[in-house]
Design an enzyme around this catalytic site. Sequence first.
Site, PDB file in Angstrom:
ATOM      1  N   GLY A 106       0.576  -1.034  -0.671  1.00  0.00           N
ATOM      2  CA  GLY A 106       0.088   0.132   0.042  1.00  0.00           C
ATOM      3  C   GLY A 106       1.109   1.499  -0.208  1.00  0.00           C
ATOM      4  CE1 TYR A 107       3.249   2.339  -3.889  1.00  0.00           C
ATOM      5  CE2 TYR A 107       1.011   1.266  -3.710  1.00  0.00           C
ATOM      6  CZ  TYR A 107       2.577   1.336  -4.115  1.00  0.00           C
ATOM      7  OH  TYR A 107       3.099   0.574  -5.882  1.00  0.00           O
ATOM      8  CB  ILE A 108       2.834   6.081   3.432  1.00  0.00           C
ATOM      9  CG1 ILE A 108       2.274   4.603   4.072  1.00  0.00           C
ATOM     10  CG2 ILE A 108       2.678   7.435   3.984  1.00  0.00           C
ATOM     11  CD1 ILE A 108       3.510   4.602   5.031  1.00  0.00           C
TER      12      ILE A 108
END
Length: 158
Positions: A30-32
């Site tokens: 996932g992407y912060i």
Amino acid sequence: MPLEIEKKYLVKHDLWNAFTKPKGEYYRQGYITSDIKKTVRVRATENHGYITIKGKTDNPAIKPEYEYQIPKAEAIELLDGFTENNIEKTRYKVDFEGKTWEIDVFHGDNDGLIVAEIELLDINEAYQIPEWIDQEVTHEDKYFNASLSKYPFKNWKL
């Protein structure tokens, strides 16, 4: 500054499915943050965790990249608490003509998509293409994992 030089390709499903594959490894990522200048990605594999910071350049095949191994438990905490719309995939690593190809078979909202990547030492490096490789998509943003987390394959109009 460390650089990642990588080309992306679609995979011919029929030839890939007939290919004898090595054992794949499950990834959740996932992407912060992900914007026009940078991405900060968290990834959990079967045994490890990673945090990766990637920058952008004028050439989508070349990106500044910093990657660090972190405890898997911390990667899962970051995925659960700081990211949305995680990507799930199985990654296969295939050696072909002296180069390693990474083939991602996506699951969940991106089910049906198979993308191959090859990392190079130089943008002009010569390499052989396996028969199960289809068209190059390095310059098409929609195939970047950060884009797939926002606009999954299931929502594409084909």
